[in-house]
Structures are given as structure tokens and as C-alpha cells.
Design a protein around this motif. Sequence first.
Motif, mmCIF file in Angstrom:
data_model
loop_
_atom_site.group_PDB
_atom_site.id
_atom_site.type_symbol
_atom_site.label_atom_id
_atom_site.label_comp_id
_atom_site.label_asym_id
_atom_site.label_seq_id
_atom_site.Cartn_x
_atom_site.Cartn_y
_atom_site.Cartn_z
ATOM 1 N N ARG A 271 -6.752 9.722 -7.976
ATOM 2 C CA ARG A 271 -5.610 10.626 -7.852
ATOM 3 C C ARG A 271 -5.612 11.262 -6.470
ATOM 4 O O ARG A 271 -6.630 11.273 -5.769
ATOM 5 N N ILE A 272 -4.440 11.800 -6.084
ATOM 6 C CA ILE A 272 -4.283 12.503 -4.812
ATOM 7 C C ILE A 272 -3.717 13.883 -5.105
ATOM 8 O O ILE A 272 -2.675 13.999 -5.762
ATOM 9 N N LEU A 273 -4.396 14.918 -4.642
ATOM 10 C CA LEU A 273 -3.902 16.285 -4.788
ATOM 11 C C LEU A 273 -3.471 16.785 -3.414
ATOM 12 O O LEU A 273 -4.257 16.772 -2.463
ATOM 13 N N LEU A 274 -2.217 17.213 -3.300
ATOM 14 C CA LEU A 274 -1.655 17.624 -2.017
ATOM 15 C C LEU A 274 -1.070 19.022 -2.116
ATOM 16 O O LEU A 274 -0.505 19.397 -3.158
ATOM 17 N N ASP A 275 -1.184 19.773 -1.019
ATOM 18 C CA ASP A 275 -0.455 21.036 -0.975
ATOM 19 C C ASP A 275 0.979 20.731 -0.521
ATOM 20 O O ASP A 275 1.272 19.611 -0.067
ATOM 21 N N ILE B 31 -5.809 3.151 2.102
ATOM 22 C CA ILE B 31 -5.002 4.352 1.837
ATOM 23 C C ILE B 31 -5.836 5.608 2.051
ATOM 24 O O ILE B 31 -5.378 6.597 2.641
ATOM 25 N N GLU B 32 -7.092 5.571 1.589
ATOM 26 C CA GLU B 32 -7.981 6.728 1.743
ATOM 27 C C GLU B 32 -8.168 7.089 3.215
ATOM 28 O O GLU B 32 -8.089 8.263 3.602
ATOM 29 N N GLU B 33 -8.395 6.085 4.051
ATOM 30 C CA GLU B 33 -8.578 6.354 5.472
ATOM 31 C C GLU B 33 -7.267 6.802 6.117
ATOM 32 O O GLU B 33 -7.250 7.676 6.982
ATOM 33 N N TRP B 34 -6.164 6.192 5.700
ATOM 34 C CA TRP B 34 -4.852 6.556 6.251
ATOM 35 C C TRP B 34 -4.525 8.017 5.955
ATOM 36 O O TRP B 34 -3.913 8.710 6.768
ATOM 37 N N LEU B 35 -4.938 8.508 4.787
ATOM 38 C CA LEU B 35 -4.641 9.884 4.379
ATOM 39 C C LEU B 35 -5.353 10.924 5.240
ATOM 40 O O LEU B 35 -4.935 12.086 5.288
ATOM 41 N N LYS B 36 -6.423 10.517 5.919
ATOM 42 C CA LYS B 36 -7.206 11.490 6.685
ATOM 43 C C LYS B 36 -6.409 12.121 7.820
ATOM 44 O O LYS B 36 -6.684 13.244 8.230
ATOM 45 N N GLN B 37 -5.405 11.409 8.323
ATOM 46 C CA GLN B 37 -4.593 11.997 9.396
ATOM 47 C C GLN B 37 -3.779 13.184 8.893
ATOM 48 O O GLN B 37 -3.265 13.976 9.678
ATOM 49 N N TYR B 38 -3.652 13.294 7.554
ATOM 50 C CA TYR B 38 -2.936 14.430 6.961
ATOM 51 C C TYR B 38 -3.907 15.399 6.281
ATOM 52 O O TYR B 38 -3.484 16.255 5.501
ATOM 53 N N ASP B 39 -5.213 15.236 6.567
ATOM 54 C CA ASP B 39 -6.256 16.062 5.948
ATOM 55 C C ASP B 39 -6.181 16.008 4.425
ATOM 56 O O ASP B 39 -6.420 17.003 3.731
ATOM 57 N N ALA B 40 -5.832 14.853 3.900
ATOM 58 C CA ALA B 40 -5.730 14.668 2.449
ATOM 59 C C ALA B 40 -6.816 13.710 1.983
ATOM 60 O O ALA B 40 -7.310 12.887 2.757
ATOM 61 N N GLU B 41 -7.187 13.817 0.701
ATOM 62 C CA GLU B 41 -8.274 13.009 0.166
ATOM 63 C C GLU B 41 -7.824 12.255 -1.080
ATOM 64 O O GLU B 41 -6.973 12.726 -1.837
ATOM 65 N N GLN C 240 0.828 -1.204 0.000
ATOM 66 C CA GLN C 240 0.000 0.000 0.000
ATOM 67 C C GLN C 240 0.863 1.255 0.000
ATOM 68 O O GLN C 240 0.511 2.266 -0.609
ATOM 69 N N GLN C 241 2.004 1.183 0.671
ATOM 70 C CA GLN C 241 2.928 2.314 0.660
ATOM 71 C C GLN C 241 3.431 2.584 -0.758
ATOM 72 O O GLN C 241 3.517 3.737 -1.193
ATOM 73 N N ASN C 242 3.733 1.519 -1.498
ATOM 74 C CA ASN C 242 4.201 1.685 -2.878
ATOM 75 C C ASN C 242 3.112 2.274 -3.768
ATOM 76 O O ASN C 242 3.378 3.129 -4.619
ATOM 77 N N ILE C 243 1.872 1.803 -3.597
ATOM 78 C CA ILE C 243 0.753 2.344 -4.382
ATOM 79 C C ILE C 243 0.567 3.820 -4.070
ATOM 80 O O ILE C 243 0.371 4.653 -4.970
ATOM 81 N N LEU C 244 0.633 4.169 -2.786
ATOM 82 C CA LEU C 244 0.479 5.565 -2.378
ATOM 83 C C LEU C 244 1.586 6.430 -2.978
ATOM 84 O O LEU C 244 1.333 7.533 -3.474
#
Length: 720
Positions: A89-93, A69-79, A32-36
Motif C-alpha cells: 500500500r501507499i500512504l500519502l499526505d 515504483i518504490e524507487e520512483w516514489l522517492k522523488q516525492y518523499d513517499a514510500e 507501472q503507472q496504472n499499478i501506481l
Amino acid sequence: MAETWNKQLLSSMGRQDVRKDWKKRIMITSRQQNILSQLIQEEDFLQIDLLVDKYELSPRTVRNDLLIIEEWLKQYDAELERDRKLGYRILLDPIQKERIEKSLRRRPDYLDSRTRVHLILKMVLAKTKVRTNDLLQEFQISRNTLLLDLMDVRIWLEEKGLECVRQNGWIHIKGDERLIRKAYLDLLKTEVTDEKVLQFILEREEAPLANQLWNSWFQTEDAHFLLGVVRQLEKELSIEFTDSGFSAFVLHLLMAMERLKNNHFLRMEDFLLKELQASSEFRALEVVIVGQIEEYFGVHIPKEEIAYMTQHLLGTQKKQLISTNGSFYWRLAKEIVNDVEEELGHLLVGSDRIIQNLAIHLESAIHRVKFGLQTKNPLLKELKSEFGSFLDMMQLIVNQVMKPHRLEFGPDEIGYIVLHVGSGMMSQRISRRKRVAIVCSSGVGTSSILRKRMETLFPDCEIAGIYSYQELKEMTKFDIDAVLSMIEIGFKLPVPWIKVSPLLPLADQAHVSNLLGVTSARRHVEAELIQTANHIVKITEQHASIGNRNQLLQDILSFLQGRPGITYEQPLTNLLPLQSISLQLPETNWESAIRYGNRLLRERGLTGPQYEDKMVQMIQSQKHHFIIQDGVAFPHASVVDGVWKTGFSLLTFREPIPFGPGQEPIWLIITLAAIDKTQHVQALSTLLDVFNDDSFMNMLRKTKNAEEVWNFIRLKEQQL
């Protein structure tokens, strides 16, 4: 394990509770880390099919990974953004991206078995001995899981001529020190591949995630230093490396420094050392870079080590596409092409171009063969499938041409030559519209065959050109419409791209069709094959009587299309190769044994993970007849439970293990995967015959030698 726990967690807790207690509970696996990481680097939508193909997973498993991965991203306020047509896709600041990348550079919470085995191997190869309790604590796994991992460790080490010894809670390696050092370097090359080094080299400023590549193998600053040194060498000698040659040379230097820092010095025959010392490359290495490297790493580089560097330098340069008519290599290439045309009975398409490109390839290939530089051809399996006996014919022709020069080419090098010659065996087509760029890091051979495959299967597309990884950075959407690459691309392109094999198997053809929005010309190819099959039948009729003309035509057509026309029974030794025989395994539980037996089948591409799940379920419910005689189990399930091809695996245990709820003692497990009802019939007959041979069963119960078992079965087949 982690995935199952996560799914249960997500279904039993509210989103707010999950968010609140996240760091204590949610785990992200190495896969999952590689996919992310791939989603972050892409910065655009990624289709699920690409993830399915890359990680060899089912769509359902990939979707489950994406949910976690989607749930894991929530700790960083990412979607994680979804689109039915485009994918994910993932859009990050910048702040989110920096925090997540920092987290991804750490070891994941849960490691898959392959990653664990690699880390265990690295630990036992680098240290005198390792405690099993330390491994249990390090990886947070059960003893049964560790036993399975250690089986893989033992098998890997045995292939390297080493023995893994477990004694009093400790693990250590027994064997020659030189073999241990070689095994360490072999392990390194499986993790830090030339392609990964290449991506690190070209993307080091743009892709911070590339730093994960080095882990604990090398320091990133060491790699940066050597990159600059090798660039300096290119200027001094006025040469240019191929992309893969550049990365291979840097990796060789890094490994050489590891050897020298540990006082491991290589030796070389005097005559070869003198020959290499006389070359301009040796002198350039000695003058330009050796002093810098010695000062930076604090080592002394002996002349033998410089000579080995020279060998790599001679074997990895990118030769200029200039006229080579009349040169030594051109004459060899021409002789090879002439012999091939004579053997085939017709001329190759574009033979002058093939000779030119082959001459360029032979110059570095001969250096590799002459100096014993091992090279693995990652396309060899596909080439065997595509060209079959033509590979054997090419090996005979090439080695006959090379015989006066006391050179012999192995299958891997022959495969590269076939890529050149094979490009002249495919019919050309003219009509083109879509502009496609081909990216190749290993030279003109692979790109030539991909170009011909594209021209044959997708005649409406125009091949805009063949580019290196670095040249691709200069391309714009005004130059090309799409990119077909034989390596991973780690930066954002202005046009869509996919990674393909140069042989364009059916799966890749489907991906190209989707990418370009065009239909494959496969129907036209099939029409040509029908004409060819008819022609073969007519020739056969001139020399022999044919009992069933239609059946013969169907079988020839199936053969030309690369699919089976008749289902043939296969001998047991074909269906049970050496790598699927594992003997004298340590004590474990029956479920782990079943899963390990299926793992040997999965490694050959015969089954999926659902196959072992089904067998475990059958044993737990006691709805099976797997125990065929005292001490022997024969687990198998239906083709619908995840069987792709037919084959067997064989396990023996030092001591009998309790099998299933009934706890019957079992010392031998033969696992069968059958795609139909006929291919394995002959093999089963042989199997029953050897089971009734007391001498074989006594030997099987005691031996550690898989080759001895396989040879006995082979002898039995010849007697039947």
C-alpha cells in the motif's frame, strides 16, 4: 526495455546517486503507472495476486514493477509499504497525492506496445498522413520496434477494411472515408469503455485520477455537461438507466458530437425515422436536451441524429421489476422457457422468476436487435466454455420464437439470454452464513447466474442482495461482510471486495475462498457429477455394447468437469486460425520476427513471453534445428518454457530476412507451441503435405489473403 534498463541502474548505482539524478534516468512505464494509480486509489493494502490477475503478469514481473515504483516514489518523499500477508500500500499526505496525481496525468516515460499502437492508430486516423521519423522521436523507440508496431497497425486496419500505406517516410490510410470514421470510433470504444465511463461518472468528485480516462479524446467539462443533461432526461421521462446503459448513452452522445463537429451526418430509412419520431422518447429528447446540446457544442442536430439517440434510449433503460404477466415480452419469455424445458426434458429451477426477468430483458434486447445496435457480450467466451452446445440450442430456440416477428438474435445477445435461463439449471443450496453483496451494472441476468454459482459452490454464504454501483456507496460493514463485483470499484469500501466473472471459473473460486475464509463445495459438486456420469453409462449400456466401461466413465466425468479426458489429435486449421496468419510482412530482423510470431500465440493465450525468450536464446546459441528447408523456419521450444496450449502461427515476408547468426535467408516462419506430444501430430502431417505442394508454396509466397491460405489447408485436410 525501460524495465531492464531500470533494473541495471538500480543494481549499479547507490540509492543516493539514484535519488540525485532521478529525473534524468528512471523511467516509469504505462503499466507501472496504472499499478501506481490503483495503489493510490485503494488507500489500503493490495495483494500481489490481484495485480497478477488483472495485468496477466507473472508474480516476478509484478514485484519488479513494484521495485521500480518504490524507487520512483522517492522523488516525492513517499514510500511503498509491504506486509507479507496483506500485500502493498501507499500512504500519502494531501500535498504528495496532488503532486503524484499531476505527474500521472502526463504521458508515461515509456509506453508498452499496445498503448503505442493505439496512439499511432489515433494519429493516422485523425490526420492526413504521419511521418515515421516523428513517431520514432515521439515514442523514443528503435526502427525495428516501430516496424513491429506498424505490423499490428496494418492488421487492425485491414480488419476494418482499410489499408495502411508506407511511402517515402510517411504513413497514411487508404480507404473509404466512412470506414475511416467508423474505425476511429471503434478505436475510441476500445480505450474509453462503458465501464471506464461508468467509473468516471460515479467517481468524478472522489477520484481525480479518473480524468486520465479522457486523454485527448474528449474534454472533461463536455462529459460533465452531458451527465447533467442525461440526468435531466431521466427525470423528465420518469425512467432509470442501468449503470452500463447510462455510461453507454453518454458515450454515444460524446461520439455523436464528434461526428457533427466534423460535418459527418448519418442517414436513416424514412419508415424507421417516422416510427421513432412517434415515440415519447423522441419528443422528450427534442424538447428537453437537443436545444441545450446544440447551444453548448455549437452544432445543429438533425432529426436522424435524434432518432439514433432514441434508439439508444430505448435499448438502455432499466425496466422496473413489476408484474409483466400477459404482456408481449412476457409471452415471448414464457415460450422460450417452455421450449427450453421441453428440449432439456426437465423443469428449470425458479422458472416463474426466470420468465419475469427474461421478459424485462427482452424489451430492451428486441429494441437493440430491431434497430441494429451492436452489443458485445464480454462473457461470451466463458459462456461457450461453461455451456458449450447449450448456447447453440438456445440460439435455435430463441430465433425460432422470434421468427414470426422477423427478428434474429446473434451470439452476443443469445449469451445474455443464456445467463437468465442458465440460472435455473444450477442446483440450489440453503445453508448460509457470510453476508455477500453482488454488484452488477448490466442487469439481472449476470447477477442471477453469479448468485446461483455462489449458492452452489459456497452454500455457507448468504447473498445479502444484488446492488448497483451507486447503491453500493450506502452499504456499511453492518450490512455485509464482503462484495463480489463484476466491474472495477473506484472508491474505498468498508469491507473487502474482489472482481469476478459471473460464471466463477476456478481462479475466481480460489479468490472467493480466500476472501471469505470458506472452502468451496466443489467436492460435493464432483460427487454429483460422478453420479451423473454413472447414470449416463447405465443408459448407454441399455442401447449399446461398451468395450471399456471404466475408461468411458472417466471420459464422461472429465467432460462434465470441463477438462480433457482423452488427448485428441487436432487438425491444422483448428490449431492455426485466421488471426494467427500474417502475410507479406515488411523487412525486419530475425529476433523481431520470432517475437512477433510468438505474439500471435500469446494473443490466443497459448504461450507466455518466456517462450519467445527461449527460442531467441536457442537461435543465438545455434542449438536448434529450426530451418527445415530452404527459406522455411520452424521455431519451437519445450512445454516448460511457457506453453499453456497447443497451436501454430504463420508469417511470410515480402523479402527473405537473414535468420540467426548464420544469416540464412528465410521468407516463411511457422511457430509451434505444443502442450504435449500428440495434439499437433495430425497438424504436422498436413503441414508437411502442403510444404511438398509446389502450387501451395508458390501461392503462399505471393498472397496477402490469409483466408485463401486457410481454405487451401482446409481442403487438403479433407482430402487426406
